[in-house]
Design an enzyme around this catalytic site. Structure first.
Site, mmCIF file in Angstrom:
data_model
loop_
_atom_site.group_PDB
_atom_site.id
_atom_site.type_symbol
_atom_site.label_atom_id
_atom_site.label_comp_id
_atom_site.label_asym_id
_atom_site.label_seq_id
_atom_site.Cartn_x
_atom_site.Cartn_y
_atom_site.Cartn_z
ATOM 1 N N ALA A 1 0.748 -0.912 -0.179
ATOM 2 C CA ALA A 1 -0.253 -0.011 -0.074
ATOM 3 C C ALA A 1 1.160 1.059 -0.178
ATOM 4 O O ALA A 1 2.024 0.971 0.720
ATOM 5 C CB ALA A 1 -0.878 -0.190 1.163
ATOM 6 N N GLU B 1 -1.113 -9.034 -0.356
ATOM 7 C CA GLU B 1 -2.497 -9.684 -0.056
ATOM 8 C C GLU B 1 -3.608 -9.391 -1.726
ATOM 9 O O GLU B 1 -4.283 -9.936 -1.645
ATOM 10 C CB GLU B 1 -2.948 -8.355 1.002
ATOM 11 C CG GLU B 1 -2.523 -8.294 2.536
ATOM 12 C CD GLU B 1 -2.072 -7.340 3.510
ATOM 13 O OE1 GLU B 1 -2.329 -6.022 2.609
ATOM 14 O OE2 GLU B 1 -3.337 -6.906 3.849
ATOM 15 N N GLU C 1 4.503 -4.796 7.281
ATOM 16 C CA GLU C 1 3.817 -4.037 7.668
ATOM 17 C C GLU C 1 4.333 -3.097 9.305
ATOM 18 O O GLU C 1 4.059 -2.416 9.952
ATOM 19 C CB GLU C 1 2.316 -3.778 7.733
ATOM 20 C CG GLU C 1 1.490 -4.252 6.698
ATOM 21 C CD GLU C 1 2.144 -5.016 6.109
ATOM 22 O OE1 GLU C 1 2.372 -6.030 6.887
ATOM 23 O OE2 GLU C 1 1.033 -4.996 4.717
HETATM 24 N N1 COA Z 1 4.813 3.502 -0.986
HETATM 25 C C1 COA Z 1 5.084 4.553 -1.466
HETATM 26 N N2 COA Z 1 6.201 4.440 -1.783
HETATM 27 C C2 COA Z 1 7.523 2.908 -2.676
HETATM 28 C C3 COA Z 1 6.908 2.177 -1.775
HETATM 29 C C4 COA Z 1 5.732 1.522 -1.131
HETATM 30 N N3 COA Z 1 4.969 0.795 -0.767
HETATM 31 N N4 COA Z 1 7.713 1.091 -1.919
HETATM 32 C C5 COA Z 1 8.416 1.562 -2.490
HETATM 33 N N5 COA Z 1 7.840 2.900 -2.973
HETATM 34 C C6 COA Z 1 8.599 3.932 -3.675
HETATM 35 C C7 COA Z 1 9.846 4.703 -3.415
HETATM 36 O O1 COA Z 1 9.828 5.854 -2.216
HETATM 37 C C8 COA Z 1 10.962 5.207 -4.413
HETATM 38 O O2 COA Z 1 9.610 6.420 -4.539
HETATM 39 P P1 COA Z 1 10.790 8.172 -4.933
HETATM 40 O O3 COA Z 1 12.019 7.374 -5.515
HETATM 41 O O4 COA Z 1 9.752 8.850 -5.379
HETATM 42 O O5 COA Z 1 11.924 8.271 -3.802
HETATM 43 C C9 COA Z 1 10.405 4.249 -5.580
HETATM 44 O O6 COA Z 1 8.978 3.545 -5.358
HETATM 45 C C10 COA Z 1 11.464 3.080 -5.686
HETATM 46 O O7 COA Z 1 11.373 2.771 -4.501
HETATM 47 P P2 COA Z 1 12.659 2.568 -3.873
HETATM 48 O O8 COA Z 1 12.981 1.928 -2.295
HETATM 49 O O9 COA Z 1 13.944 3.348 -4.482
HETATM 50 O O10 COA Z 1 13.489 1.023 -4.556
HETATM 51 P P3 COA Z 1 14.210 0.025 -4.500
HETATM 52 O O11 COA Z 1 14.317 -1.480 -4.239
HETATM 53 O O12 COA Z 1 15.545 0.786 -3.186
HETATM 54 O O13 COA Z 1 14.002 -0.649 -2.205
HETATM 55 C C11 COA Z 1 11.521 -1.703 -1.478
HETATM 56 C C12 COA Z 1 12.762 -1.511 -2.583
HETATM 57 C C13 COA Z 1 10.705 -2.257 -2.134
HETATM 58 C C14 COA Z 1 12.687 -2.860 -0.834
HETATM 59 C C15 COA Z 1 11.692 -0.763 -0.607
HETATM 60 O O14 COA Z 1 11.281 -0.058 -1.904
HETATM 61 C C16 COA Z 1 10.463 -0.906 -0.239
HETATM 62 O O15 COA Z 1 11.022 -1.081 1.143
HETATM 63 N N6 COA Z 1 9.300 -0.632 -0.192
HETATM 64 C C17 COA Z 1 8.213 -0.610 1.641
HETATM 65 C C18 COA Z 1 7.502 -1.706 1.178
HETATM 66 C C19 COA Z 1 6.907 -2.139 2.103
HETATM 67 O O16 COA Z 1 6.858 -1.847 3.590
HETATM 68 N N7 COA Z 1 5.304 -2.516 1.711
HETATM 69 C C20 COA Z 1 4.322 -2.596 2.621
HETATM 70 C C21 COA Z 1 3.615 -1.070 2.731
HETATM 71 S S1 COA Z 1 2.492 -1.182 3.604
#
Ligand code: COA
Length: 258
Positions: free
Chosen positions: A64, A112, A132
């Site tokens: 999300a 999910e 989460e």
């Molecule tokens: N919500 C909003 N934005 C998200 C996102 C999320 N769940 N997951 C990734 N993004 C965005 C990042 O903020 C980034 O945006 P920006 O370029 O404007 O800063 C872009 O997507 C790319 O993500 P980034 O984190 O730079 O990629 P990465 O390869 O370094 O890492 C992940 C990938 C998936 C490990 C990391 O993005 C992450 O941990 N995301 C969140 C996962 C999470 O907690 N999901 C559960 C949410 S309830």
């Protein structure tokens, strides 16, 4: 820009979550568009199977949208969770089999979303998890419940409580995904399975989906009664007559969904 792309080829629909710059994170717009596309497909009887995947090379859905969620009030969070539950329920109640083609990160809401599909094929670079708790919350789109039903309560507790990220191979081992496929071959493999399902009797496929879903949380006596009723209702349909006649005549059946 549309956040959910729809491509229909013959009897197969491909839904692509399209926010690659945010790793296809689910905000209200994406969830709304997905629900809307699904409702449209429901009415298009030429479509018999739908595939759900993510745009870009990195993610199916990375969760999300954390930016959109960060300042929600309790009431707004409840609403967002209910919108997610509503989408998952629509996916499960749909007449259409939905196959998740997980092509990268399927975290949080992404895991999910995949769980709300009928089954999951993953690319070999896919990653799954419910992280989460690392954000101070819990899954809100059904993860605590569907993950426990899919991989067992003990494992689901560990996944949800540690927030750990798991490989596609591990997801296969625990039964979250049905197949792991080299990344370049993922969509073709999913489409091949979709085509096979699309060639079967649509009423039977819809009944199969419904009975497995509804029976899951019932005792065996109630669940087998649901099966009997659905089995019986298929008799007398054009598809049942055609399917059995075609077998006896040693030819391939042509189903109309009637
Ligand atoms: N919500 C909003 N934005 C998200 C996102 C999320 N769940 N997951 C990734 N993004 C965005 C990042 O903020 C980034 O945006 P920006 O370029 O404007 O800063 C872009 O997507 C790319 O993500 P980034 O984190 O730079 O990629 P990465 O390869 O370094 O890492 C992940 C990938 C998936 C490990 C990391 O993005 C992450 O941990 N995301 C969140 C996962 C999470 O907690 N999901 C559960 C949410 S309830």
């Amino acid at each position: 820009m549309s956040h959910v792309l729809l491509e229909i080829s013959g009897s197969i629909a491909l839904l692509t979550i399209n926010r690659p710059d945010k790793l296809n994170a689910l905000n209200g717009d994406v969830v709304g568009e997905l629900a809307c596309q699904l409702a449209g497909l429901e009415k298009n009887l030429d479509v018999r199977v739908a595939i759900v995947t993510g745009a870009g090379e990195k993610a199916f859905v990375a969760g999300a949208d954390i930016a959109a969620m960060s300042n929600l009030t309790t009431a707004e969070a409840k609403h967002f969770s209910e919108v997610g539950h509503d989408l998952a329920a629509r996916m499960e109640m749909s007449r259409l089999p939905l196959i998740a083609a997980v092509n990268g990160f399927a975290l949080g809401g992404g895991c999910e979303l995949a769980l709300a599909c009928d089954f999951i094929y993953a690319s070999d670079n896919a990653k799954f998890g419910q992280p989460e708790v690392s954000l101070g919350v819990i899954p809100g789109f059904g993860g605590t419940q569907r993950l426990a039903r899919r991989i067992g309560v003990g494992r689901a507790r560990e996944w949800c409580m540690t927030g750990d990220i798991y490989s596609a191979e591990e997801a296969l081992r625990v039964g979250l995904v049905n197949a792991v496929v080299p990344r370049p071959e993922l969509l073709e493999r999913v489409k091949a399975t979709a085509s096979k399902i699309a060639s079967k009797g649509p009423l039977a496929i819809a009944a199969c989906k419904r009975v497995i879903l509804r029976g899951q949380d019932q005792g065996l006596d109630v669940a087998t009664e649901l099966e009997s009723q659905a089995f019986a209702q298929l008799f007398g349909t054009k598809d049942q007559r055609e399917g059995m006649k075609a077998f006896l005549e040693k030819r391939t059946a042509t189903f109309e969904g009637k």
